[in-house]
Design an enzyme around this catalytic site. Structure first.
Site, PDB file in Angstrom:
ATOM      1  N   ASP A   1       0.816  -1.214   0.000  1.00 51.06           N
ATOM      2  CA  ASP A   1       0.000   0.000   0.000  1.00 51.06           C
ATOM      3  C   ASP A   1       0.850   1.264   0.000  1.00 51.06           C
ATOM      4  O   ASP A   1       1.880   1.337   0.677  1.00 51.06           O
ATOM      5  CB  ASP A   1      -0.889   0.032   1.241  1.00 51.06           C
ATOM      6  CG  ASP A   1      -1.886  -1.124   1.288  1.00 51.06           C
ATOM      7  OD1 ASP A   1      -1.552  -2.219   0.820  1.00 51.06           O
ATOM      8  OD2 ASP A   1      -2.990  -0.914   1.809  1.00 51.06           O
TER       9      ASP A   1
ATOM     10  N   HIS B   1      -1.138   4.666  -0.488  1.00 51.19           N
ATOM     11  CA  HIS B   1      -2.135   5.560   0.103  1.00 51.19           C
ATOM     12  C   HIS B   1      -1.782   7.038   0.010  1.00 51.19           C
ATOM     13  O   HIS B   1      -1.810   7.769   1.006  1.00 51.19           O
ATOM     14  CB  HIS B   1      -2.391   5.166   1.555  1.00 51.19           C
ATOM     15  CG  HIS B   1      -3.265   3.956   1.704  1.00 51.19           C
ATOM     16  ND1 HIS B   1      -4.562   3.913   1.245  1.00 51.19           N
ATOM     17  CD2 HIS B   1      -3.016   2.733   2.236  1.00 51.19           C
ATOM     18  CE1 HIS B   1      -5.078   2.723   1.493  1.00 51.19           C
ATOM     19  NE2 HIS B   1      -4.165   1.984   2.092  1.00 51.19           N
TER      20      HIS B   1
ATOM     21  N   ASP C   1      -3.970  -0.112  -3.645  1.00 49.98           N
ATOM     22  CA  ASP C   1      -4.186   0.933  -2.634  1.00 49.98           C
ATOM     23  C   ASP C   1      -3.188   2.072  -2.802  1.00 49.98           C
ATOM     24  O   ASP C   1      -2.349   2.350  -1.945  1.00 49.98           O
ATOM     25  CB  ASP C   1      -4.124   0.361  -1.221  1.00 49.98           C
ATOM     26  CG  ASP C   1      -5.442  -0.276  -0.805  1.00 49.98           C
ATOM     27  OD1 ASP C   1      -6.289  -0.511  -1.693  1.00 49.98           O
ATOM     28  OD2 ASP C   1      -5.632  -0.538   0.397  1.00 49.98           O
TER      29      ASP C   1
ATOM     30  N   ASP D   1      -6.360   7.498  -1.423  1.00 51.10           N
ATOM     31  CA  ASP D   1      -7.105   7.649  -0.164  1.00 51.10           C
ATOM     32  C   ASP D   1      -6.177   7.832   1.030  1.00 51.10           C
ATOM     33  O   ASP D   1      -5.051   7.343   1.056  1.00 51.10           O
ATOM     34  CB  ASP D   1      -8.041   6.472   0.100  1.00 51.10           C
ATOM     35  CG  ASP D   1      -9.247   6.463  -0.823  1.00 51.10           C
ATOM     36  OD1 ASP D   1      -9.570   7.517  -1.375  1.00 51.10           O
ATOM     37  OD2 ASP D   1      -9.855   5.382  -0.989  1.00 51.10           O
ATOM     38  N   ARG D   2      -6.695   8.528   2.017  1.00 50.57           N
ATOM     39  CA  ARG D   2      -6.065   8.757   3.321  1.00 50.57           C
ATOM     40  C   ARG D   2      -4.877   9.725   3.252  1.00 50.57           C
ATOM     41  O   ARG D   2      -4.788  10.651   4.030  1.00 50.57           O
ATOM     42  CB  ARG D   2      -5.650   7.437   3.980  1.00 50.57           C
ATOM     43  CG  ARG D   2      -6.816   6.493   4.242  1.00 50.57           C
ATOM     44  CD  ARG D   2      -6.366   5.317   5.095  1.00 50.57           C
ATOM     45  NE  ARG D   2      -7.388   4.313   5.271  1.00 50.57           N
ATOM     46  CZ  ARG D   2      -8.353   4.355   6.189  1.00 50.57           C
ATOM     47  NH1 ARG D   2      -8.417   5.377   7.015  1.00 50.57           N
ATOM     48  NH2 ARG D   2      -9.247   3.394   6.285  1.00 50.57           N
TER      49      ARG D   2
ATOM     50  N   ASN E   1      -8.377  -2.633  -2.960  1.00 53.43           N
ATOM     51  CA  ASN E   1      -9.771  -2.378  -2.582  1.00 53.43           C
ATOM     52  C   ASN E   1     -10.091  -0.882  -2.533  1.00 53.43           C
ATOM     53  O   ASN E   1     -11.251  -0.486  -2.652  1.00 53.43           O
ATOM     54  CB  ASN E   1     -10.096  -3.037  -1.235  1.00 53.43           C
ATOM     55  CG  ASN E   1      -9.379  -2.398  -0.068  1.00 53.43           C
ATOM     56  OD1 ASN E   1      -8.150  -2.319  -0.043  1.00 53.43           O
ATOM     57  ND2 ASN E   1     -10.132  -1.926   0.913  1.00 53.43           N
ATOM     58  N   HIS E   2      -9.067  -0.025  -2.399  1.00 52.50           N
ATOM     59  CA  HIS E   2      -9.325   1.418  -2.431  1.00 52.50           C
ATOM     60  C   HIS E   2      -9.506   1.929  -3.852  1.00 52.50           C
ATOM     61  O   HIS E   2      -9.940   3.076  -4.034  1.00 52.50           O
ATOM     62  CB  HIS E   2      -8.224   2.186  -1.714  1.00 52.50           C
ATOM     63  CG  HIS E   2      -8.422   2.229  -0.231  1.00 52.50           C
ATOM     64  ND1 HIS E   2      -8.922   3.325   0.429  1.00 52.50           N
ATOM     65  CD2 HIS E   2      -8.209   1.284   0.715  1.00 52.50           C
ATOM     66  CE1 HIS E   2      -9.007   3.062   1.723  1.00 52.50           C
ATOM     67  NE2 HIS E   2      -8.572   1.830   1.918  1.00 52.50           N
TER      68      HIS E   2
ATOM     69  N   HIS F   1      -3.867  -8.129  -3.927  1.00 55.55           N
ATOM     70  CA  HIS F   1      -3.961  -7.117  -2.870  1.00 55.55           C
ATOM     71  C   HIS F   1      -4.475  -7.703  -1.567  1.00 55.55           C
ATOM     72  O   HIS F   1      -3.907  -7.488  -0.500  1.00 55.55           O
ATOM     73  CB  HIS F   1      -4.863  -5.965  -3.291  1.00 55.55           C
ATOM     74  CG  HIS F   1      -5.001  -4.932  -2.212  1.00 55.55           C
ATOM     75  ND1 HIS F   1      -3.982  -4.068  -1.891  1.00 55.55           N
ATOM     76  CD2 HIS F   1      -6.009  -4.659  -1.337  1.00 55.55           C
ATOM     77  CE1 HIS F   1      -4.354  -3.301  -0.887  1.00 55.55           C
ATOM     78  NE2 HIS F   1      -5.579  -3.641  -0.523  1.00 55.55           N
TER      79      HIS F   1
ATOM     80  N   ARG G   1     -14.403  -6.877   8.780  1.00 59.38           N
ATOM     81  CA  ARG G   1     -14.520  -5.708   7.905  1.00 59.38           C
ATOM     82  C   ARG G   1     -15.947  -5.537   7.404  1.00 59.38           C
ATOM     83  O   ARG G   1     -16.336  -4.458   6.950  1.00 59.38           O
ATOM     84  CB  ARG G   1     -13.591  -5.851   6.690  1.00 59.38           C
ATOM     85  CG  ARG G   1     -12.101  -5.832   6.993  1.00 59.38           C
ATOM     86  CD  ARG G   1     -11.326  -6.002   5.697  1.00 59.38           C
ATOM     87  NE  ARG G   1      -9.890  -6.145   5.869  1.00 59.38           N
ATOM     88  CZ  ARG G   1      -9.018  -5.138   5.855  1.00 59.38           C
ATOM     89  NH1 ARG G   1      -9.456  -3.903   5.705  1.00 59.38           N
ATOM     90  NH2 ARG G   1      -7.733  -5.367   6.001  1.00 59.38           N
TER      91      ARG G   1
ATOM     92  N   HIS H   1      -2.726  -4.860   1.968  1.00 59.21           N
ATOM     93  CA  HIS H   1      -4.060  -4.700   2.542  1.00 59.21           C
ATOM     94  C   HIS H   1      -4.104  -4.459   4.049  1.00 59.21           C
ATOM     95  O   HIS H   1      -5.121  -4.021   4.559  1.00 59.21           O
ATOM     96  CB  HIS H   1      -4.893  -5.936   2.184  1.00 59.21           C
ATOM     97  CG  HIS H   1      -6.376  -5.793   2.375  1.00 59.21           C
ATOM     98  ND1 HIS H   1      -7.063  -4.642   2.064  1.00 59.21           N
ATOM     99  CD2 HIS H   1      -7.311  -6.675   2.838  1.00 59.21           C
ATOM    100  CE1 HIS H   1      -8.355  -4.834   2.317  1.00 59.21           C
ATOM    101  NE2 HIS H   1      -8.530  -6.043   2.790  1.00 59.21           N
TER     102      HIS H   1
END
Length: 344
Positions: free
Chosen positions: A89, A91, A117, A120-121, A149-150, A199, A257, A284
């Site tokens: 990741d 991010h 990923d 995001d964030r 998944n993002h 992922h 989750r 992940h």
């Protein structure tokens, strides 16, 4: 050397129809992928200077069309050969992404596989995604990106990317164009026939498969007619993006989750034995040292965003696979901003 995609398994696909018709007006456009990558990289290299200007909406559309076609020209499951550096990741931590390249070498000198990923964030999701996609266009046989998944609407509409796009461009069409690229990104890679990368994690469908590569490569793009932008519930693509290993269970269980599942060491052992796999590599999850083994080192989690969200003190790691499939790890410790001393 080229980290080549196995041409025998590459399907000839064209962008015949694109969901939402955001890109459909230019289906017949012929792209110079190298040139498209160069143009975007030239812009992004000025990001830390006063000369930097955001790519225009037209530039982003043209660039993402080229990315869409590039991904469609390569398989859904990448058949790769080492040497290869695998990253988890990111991010939106653009500076840490650049640090990875400075530490491990820039493509094409170093071949890369990223496990998803990218957005995001973090504070620079748009720049991070554009930079990675530009490298994909520039070095298609040295640089590979899996979907995380993002890179789904159900997640990135909540955790920052959609908001970033709207603040920067005020355009839902730009967001939709990114989304369409995400729908055709590969979900998995097999390295040297012995290492499987994704992922998230494993799925029940993979234990029932008699031909692993064919099962992974037969996932249709976009993933579903009914849910065109995100993988459908209770499906192998969803598990490849979302599932997690868990040491205290057997078989598959529901995930805390609320999406997909968890799987135990017995599942890892069954999968590896059935398909002749030595190692499963996934991302992940945040892990303190950047990488963490599971099930007698048959599975490893890699996380490549140090000091995640500015809240964790985790290290980042990348995994280097040499030509003989020997795996080693390089750890990058967090770099904290120096606090200014207050004047008394």
């Amino acid at each position: 050397p080229d980290c080549t995609v196995d041409r025998r398994s590459t399907r000839k696909t064209v962008m015949a129809s694109v969901i939402g018709s955001v890109m459909s007006s230019t289906v017949q456009k012929v792209f110079d992928y190298d040139k498209e990558g160069d143009k975007m990289l030239e812009k992004l290299m000025k990001i830390s200077t006063n000369e930097y200007k955001d790519p225009t909406e037209a530039e982003v559309f043209s660039f993402l069309e080229a990315c869409f076609k590039m991904f469609m020209s390569q398989p859904m499951c990448l058949d790769l050969q080492p040497p290869l550096t695998v990253c988890g990741d990111i991010h939106g931590q653009f500076n840490d992404l650049v640090r990875i390249f400075k530490t491990n070498g820039f493509p094409p000198k170093t071949n890369y596989l990223f496990l998803g990923d990218y957005i995001d964030r973090g504070t620079h999701s748009i720049e991070t995604m554009l930079f990675l996609l530009a490298l994909k266009l520039k070095y298609p046989l040295h640089f590979f990106l899996l979907r995380g998944n993002h890179e789904t609407t159900i997640v990135n509409r909540i955790y920052g990317f959609h908001q970033n796009i709207m603040q920067r461009y005020g355009s839902e069409r730009i967001y939709n164009a990114f989304t369409e690229v995400f729908t055709v990104m590969p979900l998995t890679a097999i390295v040297g026939k012995r290492i499987v990368c994704m992922h998230g994690g494993l799925s029940k469908d993979l234990l029932e498969s008699t031909n692993l590569y064919q099962t992974l490569n037969d996932v249709r793009r976009p993933l579903s007619v009914n849910t065109p932008r995100d993988p459908p519930n209770n499906s192998m693509p969803l598990d490849l993006l979302w599932s997690d290993p868990y040491s205290n269970i057997k078989g598959f269980q529901y995930s805390i989750r609320g999406v997909s599942c968890t799987f135990g060491p017995d599942v890892v052992n069954q999968f590896c034995e059935k398909h002749g796999i030595d190692l499963i590599v996934r991302a992940h999850q945040v892990v303190q040292d950047g990488y963490d083994f599971f099930c007698d080192r048959k599975l490893v989690t890699i996380f490549s965003a140090p000091h995640y969200c500015g809240q964790f003190d985790n290290a980042a790691a990348v995994m280097n696979i040499d030509a003989s499939l020997k795996c080693t790890f390089k750890i990058m410790r967090p770099e904290y901003a120096k606090r200014k001393k207050s004047k008394k």
